[in-house]
Design a protein around this motif. Structure first.
Motif, PDB file in Angstrom:
ATOM      1  N   HIS A   1       0.350  -0.598  -0.240  1.00 21.74           N
ATOM      2  CA  HIS A   1       0.207   0.052   0.299  1.00 21.74           C
ATOM      3  C   HIS A   1       0.520   0.772  -0.100  1.00 21.74           C
ATOM      4  N   LEU A   2       1.923   1.081   0.161  1.00 21.28           N
ATOM      5  CA  LEU A   2       2.742   2.759   0.755  1.00 21.28           C
ATOM      6  C   LEU A   2       3.250   2.420  -0.813  1.00 21.28           C
ATOM      7  N   ASN A   3       3.450   4.096  -1.126  1.00 21.44           N
ATOM      8  CA  ASN A   3       4.628   4.099  -2.799  1.00 21.44           C
ATOM      9  C   ASN A   3       6.010   3.655  -2.382  1.00 21.44           C
TER      10      ASN A   3
ATOM     11  N   ASN B   1       4.341   9.719   0.353  1.00 21.72           N
ATOM     12  CA  ASN B   1       3.548  10.662  -0.124  1.00 21.72           C
ATOM     13  C   ASN B   1       4.414  11.946   0.138  1.00 21.72           C
ATOM     14  N   ASP B   2       4.885  12.162   0.822  1.00 18.86           N
ATOM     15  CA  ASP B   2       5.374  13.527   1.732  1.00 18.86           C
ATOM     16  C   ASP B   2       7.207  13.858   1.187  1.00 18.86           C
ATOM     17  N   THR B   3       7.364  15.295   1.033  1.00 20.32           N
ATOM     18  CA  THR B   3       8.110  15.498   1.330  1.00 20.32           C
ATOM     19  C   THR B   3       9.429  15.030   2.496  1.00 20.32           C
ATOM     20  N   SER B   4      10.609  14.896   2.375  1.00 20.30           N
ATOM     21  CA  SER B   4      11.247  14.211   3.182  1.00 20.30           C
ATOM     22  C   SER B   4      12.512  14.939   2.681  1.00 20.30           C
TER      23      SER B   4
ATOM     24  N   THR C   1      13.054  13.807   7.782  1.00 25.08           N
ATOM     25  CA  THR C   1      12.102  14.568   8.585  1.00 25.08           C
ATOM     26  C   THR C   1      10.909  14.033   7.181  1.00 25.08           C
ATOM     27  N   GLY C   2       9.676  14.402   7.850  1.00 21.91           N
ATOM     28  CA  GLY C   2       7.946  14.035   7.085  1.00 21.91           C
ATOM     29  C   GLY C   2       7.475  13.127   7.417  1.00 21.91           C
ATOM     30  N   TYR C   3       7.575  12.094   8.624  1.00 18.59           N
ATOM     31  CA  TYR C   3       7.225  11.686   8.737  1.00 18.59           C
ATOM     32  C   TYR C   3       6.044  11.627  10.560  1.00 18.59           C
ATOM     33  N   TYR C   4       4.995  11.991   9.995  1.00 17.42           N
ATOM     34  CA  TYR C   4       3.951  12.771  11.213  1.00 17.42           C
ATOM     35  C   TYR C   4       3.773  11.845  11.845  1.00 17.42           C
TER      36      TYR C   4
END
Length: 179
Positions: free
Chosen positions: A59-61, A85-88, A113-116
């Motif tokens: 399921h993940l990109n 699908n977020d920027t990191s 970064t990008g792992y909320y």
């Protein structure tokens, strides 16, 4: 979190095993910032990833266009679409050990970064059942620790490399060029 500790321990053991006991720790490239003869620049282009956990893999990109540079064993990589699908941005300390002209091994530790902790993905797990996927490591700021091990194969014995990096959750693939 136990997997993260195992990869971190593996990295520490790897670094200890390749350390030259005669050399000072302060001789490492990271302590030579500014000395361009020790910079050893490497350009990275991220290509794909493979999530180890089956539900994440499904399921993940796994197409992760990214670009990065390494200088003095410090790597900074910009990822335009991470697994969620977020920027990191990944910033890591990456000492490596060149086995020969065709193979290099490394361990890395740093942050991404990008792992909320508010990130989630609802997926169908049965006919009328749904499951929510969340990052295995996340924070309210989106900044997480990252550690792993990797290898680079230089197929022509040249400066062009094919890389595989393993963290507790994902195997990442990239290409690199040493200047």
């Amino acid at each position: 979190m136990n997997n993260l500790r195992l990869v971190g321990l593996a990295g520490v053991l790897f670094l200890a095993s390749i350390s030259n006991t005669q050399a000072s720790v302060f001789d490492a490239d990271v302590f030579q910032i500014g000395d361009w003869s020790r910079a050893d620049p490497i350009l990275f282009l991220g290509i794909k990833s493979y999530h180890i956990q089956k539900s994440s893999h499904e399921h993940l990109n796994e197409n992760n266009p990214s670009i990065g540079i390494e200088l003095w064993d410090i790597s900074v990589v910009y990822v335009s679409k991470n697994s969620w699908n977020d920027t990191s941005v990944f910033v890591t300390y990456v000492p490596d050990y060149e086995v020969n002209n065709y193979l290099s091994l490394r361990a890395f530790v740093g942050f991404a970064t990008g792992y909320y902790d508010t990130t989630s993905l609802r997926v169908q797990s049965g006919e009328n059942e749904y499951t929510t996927l969340t990052p295995s490591v996340s924070s309210s700021s989106g900044v997480i620790p990252i550690a792993g091990v990797g290898l680079t194969v230089y197929p022509l014995g040249s400066n062009f490399g094919i890389n595989a990096d393993l963290t507790p959750d994902v195997l990442m693939f990239s290409a690199s060029y040493k200047f």
